[in-house]
Design a protein around this motif. Structure first.
Motif, PDB file in Angstrom:
ATOM      1  N   GLY A  99      65.662  20.446   7.242  1.00 11.38           N
ATOM      2  CA  GLY A  99      65.890  21.150   8.363  1.00 11.38           C
ATOM      3  C   GLY A  99      64.991  20.567   9.552  1.00 11.38           C
ATOM      4  N   ALA A 100      64.311  19.567   9.176  1.00 10.47           N
ATOM      5  CA  ALA A 100      63.618  18.847  10.432  1.00 10.47           C
ATOM      6  C   ALA A 100      63.417  17.443  10.490  1.00 10.47           C
ATOM      7  N   MET A 101      64.067  16.835  11.382  1.00  9.51           N
ATOM      8  CA  MET A 101      64.203  15.352  11.801  1.00  9.51           C
ATOM      9  C   MET A 101      62.951  14.976  12.118  1.00  9.51           C
ATOM     10  N   ASP A 102      62.096  14.433  11.280  1.00 10.62           N
ATOM     11  CA  ASP A 102      60.896  14.095  11.299  1.00 10.62           C
ATOM     12  C   ASP A 102      60.262  12.973  10.591  1.00 10.62           C
ATOM     13  N   GLY A 103      61.311  12.336   9.809  1.00 12.40           N
ATOM     14  CA  GLY A 103      60.817  10.865   9.155  1.00 12.40           C
ATOM     15  C   GLY A 103      60.426  11.384   7.737  1.00 12.40           C
ATOM     16  N   THR A 104      60.432  12.651   7.410  1.00 14.44           N
ATOM     17  CA  THR A 104      60.046  12.964   6.045  1.00 14.44           C
ATOM     18  C   THR A 104      61.297  13.676   5.322  1.00 14.44           C
ATOM     19  N   PRO A 105      62.016  13.343   4.341  1.00  9.18           N
ATOM     20  CA  PRO A 105      63.053  14.004   3.743  1.00  9.18           C
ATOM     21  C   PRO A 105      62.302  15.001   2.732  1.00  9.18           C
ATOM     22  N   PRO A 106      63.208  15.825   2.114  1.00  7.45           N
ATOM     23  CA  PRO A 106      62.767  16.817   0.871  1.00  7.45           C
ATOM     24  C   PRO A 106      62.209  16.061  -0.134  1.00  7.45           C
ATOM     25  N   HIS A 126      70.864   3.100   7.310  1.00  7.53           N
ATOM     26  CA  HIS A 126      69.978   3.519   8.486  1.00  7.53           C
ATOM     27  C   HIS A 126      70.492   5.023   8.874  1.00  7.53           C
ATOM     28  N   GLU A 127      71.842   5.449   8.976  1.00 10.53           N
ATOM     29  CA  GLU A 127      72.522   6.548   9.117  1.00 10.53           C
ATOM     30  C   GLU A 127      72.303   7.683   7.925  1.00 10.53           C
ATOM     31  N   ILE A 128      72.542   7.174   6.879  1.00  6.91           N
ATOM     32  CA  ILE A 128      72.184   7.990   5.819  1.00  6.91           C
ATOM     33  C   ILE A 128      70.868   8.499   5.658  1.00  6.91           C
ATOM     34  N   ALA A 129      69.914   7.673   6.024  1.00  2.00           N
ATOM     35  CA  ALA A 129      68.235   7.947   5.946  1.00  2.00           C
ATOM     36  C   ALA A 129      68.205   9.243   6.827  1.00  2.00           C
ATOM     37  N   HIS A 130      68.918   9.255   7.916  1.00 10.24           N
ATOM     38  CA  HIS A 130      68.857  10.091   8.981  1.00 10.24           C
ATOM     39  C   HIS A 130      69.454  11.578   8.451  1.00 10.24           C
ATOM     40  N   LYS A 131      70.579  11.325   7.534  1.00  8.84           N
ATOM     41  CA  LYS A 131      71.147  12.575   7.009  1.00  8.84           C
ATOM     42  C   LYS A 131      70.114  13.102   5.862  1.00  8.84           C
ATOM     43  N   GLU A 178      75.426   6.426  14.232  1.00  5.58           N
ATOM     44  CA  GLU A 178      74.793   7.668  14.785  1.00  5.58           C
ATOM     45  C   GLU A 178      75.039   8.531  13.845  1.00  5.58           C
ATOM     46  N   ALA A 179      74.218   9.569  13.350  1.00  4.16           N
ATOM     47  CA  ALA A 179      74.213  10.535  12.540  1.00  4.16           C
ATOM     48  C   ALA A 179      73.816  11.859  13.222  1.00  4.16           C
ATOM     49  N   TRP A 180      74.768  12.818  13.204  1.00  6.08           N
ATOM     50  CA  TRP A 180      74.552  14.024  13.964  1.00  6.08           C
ATOM     51  C   TRP A 180      73.768  14.970  13.000  1.00  6.08           C
ATOM     52  N   GLU A 181      72.809  15.725  13.339  1.00  9.10           N
ATOM     53  CA  GLU A 181      72.028  16.494  12.402  1.00  9.10           C
ATOM     54  C   GLU A 181      72.895  17.617  11.607  1.00  9.10           C
ATOM     55  N   HIS A 182      73.958  17.956  12.578  1.00  6.05           N
ATOM     56  CA  HIS A 182      74.963  19.092  11.946  1.00  6.05           C
ATOM     57  C   HIS A 182      76.302  18.569  12.018  1.00  6.05           C
ATOM     58  N   GLY A 183      76.341  17.375  11.990  1.00  5.62           N
ATOM     59  CA  GLY A 183      77.787  16.947  12.037  1.00  5.62           C
ATOM     60  C   GLY A 183      78.016  15.626  11.324  1.00  5.62           C
ATOM     61  N   PRO A 184      78.817  14.712  11.815  1.00  6.65           N
ATOM     62  CA  PRO A 184      79.652  13.749  11.104  1.00  6.65           C
ATOM     63  C   PRO A 184      78.485  12.482  11.191  1.00  6.65           C
ATOM     64  N   VAL A 185      78.884  11.410  10.209  1.00  5.21           N
ATOM     65  CA  VAL A 185      78.243  10.161  10.402  1.00  5.21           C
ATOM     66  C   VAL A 185      79.173   9.448  11.254  1.00  5.21           C
ATOM     67  N   ILE A 186      78.680   8.347  12.105  1.00  6.52           N
ATOM     68  CA  ILE A 186      79.727   7.724  12.869  1.00  6.52           C
ATOM     69  C   ILE A 186      78.987   6.346  12.697  1.00  6.52           C
ATOM     70  N   LEU A 187      80.042   5.212  12.447  1.00  4.34           N
ATOM     71  CA  LEU A 187      79.805   3.918  12.358  1.00  4.34           C
ATOM     72  C   LEU A 187      80.604   3.049  13.025  1.00  4.34           C
TER      73      LEU A 187
END
Length: 248
Positions: free
Chosen positions: A162-169, A151-156, A121-130
């Motif tokens: 600022g938007a979790m939408d599948g497109t990184p900066p 997978h979780e680093i991709a979410h980070k 799991e990757a919290w948007e404003h918190g830790p990565v959990i494995l």
């Protein structure tokens, strides 16, 4: 969430013998050229300087295991760089899958509650959990289409703008092309799964655009040939974003 405050002015020196020992156990590092290996070492040093690795529920991690976790977290950043480390400070590691309580209030005001068994799991404003067991399983079978750390680093990376939408900066022109190609591939995959046809990749990718990006990232690191065959435009974007696949 309360974060411990730490200040370090310099990244720690990495012991060469420890690095070699840790790297020998990770199949992805066997094909790294010297330049990418040096970039990875710099990223890992920054990771270890700025983040806590916290084992939970009696799990013990030795120095080699901690270093391998840092290496795996930094592999997706080889092209993106240190900016990919921003926005979080702790890696939490469970011995095995962990349970998370969920809740959702529907349109009628009814509150639904349930438990999810998670391996990452990757919290948007918190830790990565494995889940350590699943990290080890991915290392043991690196070509099976799964890589929970990637997978979780991709979410980070996805969350950095600022938007979790599948497109990184990304630069503007690339971002527009990325969004168009990924949306088209995502829609096609969802239509295929909805029609009852077999999915060429893990159908968890149909959950949302952000999960599509994260699942495709797993294939880039674990089964790039399957991704290229199924979605060549997506595979090309990920190769530009992450660099050439390490397991060709």
């Amino acid at each position: 969430m309360i974060w411990p405050f730490r200040r370090r002015n310099t990244a720690p020196d990495l012991d060469p013998a420890l690095w070699r020992q840790a790297a020998a156990g990770l199949p992805w590092l066997r094909t790294l050229d010297p330049a990418r290996d040096q970039r990875l070492q710099a990223l890992v040093a920054a990771f270890l300087a700025g983040k806590a690795i916290t084992p939970l529920r009696g799990l013990r991690l030795n120095d080699v295991q901690r270093l391998r976790l840092a290496m795996l977290c930094c592999l997706p950043l080889l092209e993106f760089g240190r900016e990919g480390l921003h926005g979080w400070r702790e890696l939490l590691v469970y011995p095995d899958a962990f349970r998370v309580q969920r809740s959702h209030q529907d349109a009628h005001g009814v509150l639904h509650e349930w438990d999810d068994d998670m391996i990452g799991e990757a919290w948007e404003h918190g830790p990565v959990i494995l889940s350590w067991a699943d990290v080890r399983a991915d290392i043991a079978a690196p070509r099976d289409g799964f890589c929970v750390v990637a997978h979780e680093i991709a979410h980070k990376l996805d969350a950095l703008d600022g938007a979790m939408d599948g497109t990184p900066p990304l630069p503007r022109d690339w971002q527009l092309q990325w969004a168009s190609d990924f949306q088209r591939a995502y829609d096609a995959l969802c239509a295929r799964v909805d029609a009852g046809d077999d999915s060429p990749i893990d159908d968890y990718a149909t959950e949302s655009p952000e999960e599509f990006f994260a699942v495709c990232t797993e294939y880039h690191f674990s089964d790039p040939a399957r991704l290229r065959d199924a979605m060549p435009e997506v595979a090309a974007h990920l190769q530009r974003f992450y660099g050439a696949p390490l397991l060709a």
